[in-house]
Design an enzyme around this catalytic site. Sequence first.
Site, PDB file in Angstrom:
ATOM      1  N   GLY A 295       0.811  -1.212   0.000  1.00 13.18           N
ATOM      2  CA  GLY A 295       0.000   0.000   0.000  1.00 13.18           C
ATOM      3  C   GLY A 295       0.841   1.256   0.000  1.00 13.18           C
ATOM      4  O   GLY A 295       0.376   2.316  -0.401  1.00 13.18           O
ATOM      5  N   ALA A 296       2.080   1.135   0.478  1.00 14.89           N
ATOM      6  CA  ALA A 296       2.921   2.324   0.623  1.00 14.89           C
ATOM      7  C   ALA A 296       4.379   1.891   0.689  1.00 14.89           C
ATOM      8  O   ALA A 296       4.669   0.726   0.962  1.00 14.89           O
ATOM      9  CB  ALA A 296       2.556   3.090   1.899  1.00 14.89           C
ATOM     10  N   MET A 297       5.285   2.827   0.443  1.00 16.45           N
ATOM     11  CA  MET A 297       6.721   2.514   0.417  1.00 16.45           C
ATOM     12  C   MET A 297       7.507   3.679   1.001  1.00 16.45           C
ATOM     13  O   MET A 297       7.254   4.837   0.692  1.00 16.45           O
ATOM     14  CB  MET A 297       7.129   2.240  -1.039  1.00 16.45           C
ATOM     15  CG  MET A 297       8.620   2.082  -1.259  1.00 16.45           C
ATOM     16  SD  MET A 297       9.275   0.630  -0.388  1.00 16.45           S
ATOM     17  CE  MET A 297      10.990   1.138  -0.187  1.00 16.45           C
ATOM     18  N   ASN A 299      10.337   5.243   0.734  1.00 13.96           N
ATOM     19  CA  ASN A 299      11.447   5.971   0.104  1.00 13.96           C
ATOM     20  C   ASN A 299      11.857   7.147   0.991  1.00 13.96           C
ATOM     21  O   ASN A 299      11.007   7.897   1.474  1.00 13.96           O
ATOM     22  CB  ASN A 299      11.008   6.505  -1.258  1.00 13.96           C
ATOM     23  CG  ASN A 299      10.204   5.491  -2.033  1.00 13.96           C
ATOM     24  OD1 ASN A 299      10.741   4.509  -2.490  1.00 13.96           O
ATOM     25  ND2 ASN A 299       8.904   5.707  -2.129  1.00 13.96           N
ATOM     26  N   HIS A 331       3.776   3.808  10.045  1.00 12.65           N
ATOM     27  CA  HIS A 331       4.655   2.700   9.649  1.00 12.65           C
ATOM     28  C   HIS A 331       5.773   3.206   8.725  1.00 12.65           C
ATOM     29  O   HIS A 331       6.953   2.977   8.982  1.00 12.65           O
ATOM     30  CB  HIS A 331       3.803   1.624   8.957  1.00 12.65           C
ATOM     31  CG  HIS A 331       4.577   0.465   8.422  1.00 12.65           C
ATOM     32  ND1 HIS A 331       4.547  -0.777   9.003  1.00 12.65           N
ATOM     33  CD2 HIS A 331       5.393   0.339   7.348  1.00 12.65           C
ATOM     34  CE1 HIS A 331       5.306  -1.609   8.320  1.00 12.65           C
ATOM     35  NE2 HIS A 331       5.833  -0.950   7.301  1.00 12.65           N
ATOM     36  N   GLU A 332       5.388   3.904   7.650  1.00 10.54           N
ATOM     37  CA  GLU A 332       6.398   4.353   6.674  1.00 10.54           C
ATOM     38  C   GLU A 332       7.350   5.370   7.295  1.00 10.54           C
ATOM     39  O   GLU A 332       8.528   5.423   6.962  1.00 10.54           O
ATOM     40  CB  GLU A 332       5.726   4.946   5.433  1.00 10.54           C
ATOM     41  CG  GLU A 332       4.748   4.017   4.711  1.00 10.54           C
ATOM     42  CD  GLU A 332       5.331   2.667   4.374  1.00 10.54           C
ATOM     43  OE1 GLU A 332       6.555   2.574   4.155  1.00 10.54           O
ATOM     44  OE2 GLU A 332       4.559   1.684   4.347  1.00 10.54           O
ATOM     45  N   GLU A 354      10.599  -4.305   8.781  1.00  8.53           N
ATOM     46  CA  GLU A 354       9.137  -4.419   8.742  1.00  8.53           C
ATOM     47  C   GLU A 354       8.527  -4.745  10.102  1.00  8.53           C
ATOM     48  O   GLU A 354       7.482  -4.217  10.453  1.00  8.53           O
ATOM     49  CB  GLU A 354       8.718  -5.461   7.698  1.00  8.53           C
ATOM     50  CG  GLU A 354       9.173  -5.117   6.284  1.00  8.53           C
ATOM     51  CD  GLU A 354       8.675  -3.761   5.807  1.00  8.53           C
ATOM     52  OE1 GLU A 354       7.798  -3.164   6.471  1.00  8.53           O
ATOM     53  OE2 GLU A 354       9.171  -3.297   4.770  1.00  8.53           O
TER      54      GLU A 354
HETATM   55 ZN   LIG Z   1       7.222  -1.422   5.886  1.00  8.07          ZN
END
Ligand SMILES: [Zn+2]
Length: 882
Positions: A295-297, A299, A331-332, A354
């Site tokens: 869903g998301a990254m 960077n 989280h990100e 993670e």
């Molecule tokens: Zn993650």
Amino acid sequence: MKLVVAFLASVALAVPAAAQVPADTVDPTVPTQLPRTAVPHHYAITVTPHAERLTFDGTVAIDLDVTKPTRELVLNAADLRLTSATLRPAKSGASVPARITLDAKAQTATLAFPRLIAAGVYRLDIRYSGKINTQANGLFALDYKNLEGKDARSLFTQFEAADARRFVPSWDEPDYKATFDLTARVPANTMAVGNMPAASSKPLPGGLKEVRFQTTPIMSSYLLFFADGDFDRITKPAGGREVGIVMSRGNGPKAQLALDSEAEILPYYNDYFGTPYPLPKLDNVAGPGQSQFFGAMENWGAIFTFERILLNDPAITSESERQAIFGVEAHEMAHQWFGDLVTMAWWGDIWLNEGFASWMANKATEHFHPDWGADIDHVAAREGAMGQDSFKSTHPIVQDVRTVEQANQAFDAITYSKGESVLSMLEGFAGPDVWRSGIQSYIRKHAYQNTKTEDLWNAMEGAGATGLGTIARDFTSQPGIPLIQAGPSQCAGGRTVVTVTQSQFSNDQRTEVAAHPRAWHVPVRASAGGPTSQVVTQGSTSQLQLQGCGPLLINAGQTGYYRTLYQPAQAQALEAAFGALGAVDQYGVMNDQLALSNAGYQPMGVGLDFLSAVPANGNSKLVQSALRHWSGLYDDLESDPAARAQIASRVIHLYGPRMQQLGFAPRAGEPAVDALLRSTLIGTLGKFKDPTVLAESKRLFTAWQANSNAVPGSLKQTWLGVIARNADEATWNAIHAKAQAATGSVERTSLYELLGSTTDEALARRALDLALTDEPGKTTSAGIITEVAGEHPRMAVDFVLAHLAQVNQLVDISGRSRFMQRLAGGSNDASLVATLEAYASANLAASDRKPIDQAVDRIRFESGKLPRVRSETAAWLAAHPA
Ligand SMILES: [Zn+2]
């Protein structure tokens, strides 16, 4: 996995150069696909995307050390065409052109030189071109309807685990940290975004401009980011930096919630980690569309998130998605430290990223939103992890990763949720202050470097968590779940004494693991009506001595990663006292006891006794979990309509009043957990064909056909879900027409996916056929197929096998081996085992079969247990009328 011209005014904070450690500290014991002959330090990349043609051109100048004399350099490249490569000494000397050989399978480019290259410092110049993908790998395009309703296309990048090599020839492994200068030649009227603020922007001929971003800090290649599109950006100062949300033009108001959350979280993390966020800005970039796999990254400096979990749209965003906006950002953003500033040396330790980010997000949620039930979410994560960890195809948290595909497959419930659960248990063991002090020293010591799991335990022991390493190693280096079996309780002098025996819990190897259980040092917390005590198990038996002679509760507080098998009398006493337990313990005990019953460690009746002990007015998250279990039993009893009817009437009788009390529509100022429960109640009671819920769904559907806003936005997906599930052809056609007319990307995707959620076989087939047309959109089709698999797994699997080449174009390259697992893994149809085995043999390398092995283990277990679950549940239902 984003700068803008408007962004040139941003704060310019220099990255502390003194903290940057040269990348020639690459550890020779870390696995690699590349020969250890060179170490890159700096990349200067110029990219020119041709969005219309889905191609791009690039040049890269890589400053590197050749560490030993060699005739060739091998680096990563995938789906790139390299047109020239030359090497020249950094100081003086002639350029040496290389002969280029690409290896598509190994995803490498070998540059062969006409003479031996001496060790030393060089610059490698490469010209190349590549593809813009339509799924989230490398540089990719997402199409959508813009504010004026016209077709528009934005570009983004997604590089984790190993797809930076689709964007730039590079040493694309996490321990090859380097600095990056990115320059992009893009249309003059678009906004380009990178990890860093833009350093300059100048017009070019032909309606283009050249945006050059500031140099990044030293970082891993998978964290590089670029986006370009018709964007808006909103910003706020926070934690001494600038936080921003970037989204397609006109969507700014929907991004305010995400921006406010980001601004809250950054100073909190600066404080928790003790090292301030080091980049000048932190953007979160919204992309229309979706991936079946992420869903998301994270960077660095430019998080990427799909719109559904970043933009808050009152017309469609559900309460759980609204909470996910905060949770996913938390989280990100945790990754900006755990992952980006300190990075695992190799993918085998990806849990360090993670597991930690998942654990930290939960902590931030508890801090800022104590009413969201994040304490129960921790227990839900444990159950999610155990769902995978109880099969023989599981793996340790610290994994053996050798291939790119194995790196992609490493992103699973063990990595995220077992990682989170074990960290919770260890924080409980260390105490929150010692734990945090350990985290801070770990971040300080390893900033801008790479680590292994052992480095974290050393930091914790160094901070004063004596004995933590022994427990931590047991839980991270070996797979599986400890089983704590209580012996009979003895009460004397107001104290309870219980001997506990440690074994191992398994769904599919119960006999084998009982004969040869793995051993863990397990911190067991327990109570017997008095205060909680803790012992760390040593060897196979340990003794608990507890104050009080009340009901025995093992794993009090539910932070332990193990299952607990009680004596029948102890289970009965605990069930009788169930109402007096805290919600976290109620949730944990119910799920634990049901899992033991499902796996055959005890009769189904024990688990069902706890399930039926959940009161109608119980904690909202507890009731949601109970409803899901009843729904699962309802599915298991497919062949027994009478037992099914009993479950449906029991649940309607018990929880119908709670539904009435909550009401069918959201209420202003209500607790957020009640909004979540309302949605689950509508869905479950709708599935059980509760007449009042079905009548309301019909009324709302008629109103919605005339006016899309007739259904409250936060419940739109819930109510339409009930309607789509029970749809006849006319209803299905009406939803299809609404999907065709929808312009918002999230709403459009959601409506198309609903077409796949029908129980009607013929309509499900129409949804599958529709998924293979261009109509739903490039990233929606796989979602439709996934929905069909929910009700018709065999149909979805057969369809995908019949159209495999076409379907592969509809999912991320990095996720193809996991898509089939997704479709089949929830089924109890034993006939799918042979189908999956044949699919794996024909399509997957032996090293890459793990997702299929996991699906097969699960289907075997689920189908194998059915006769017992059916007969015992039917008997229990008959003996316990509602
Ligand atoms: Zn993650």
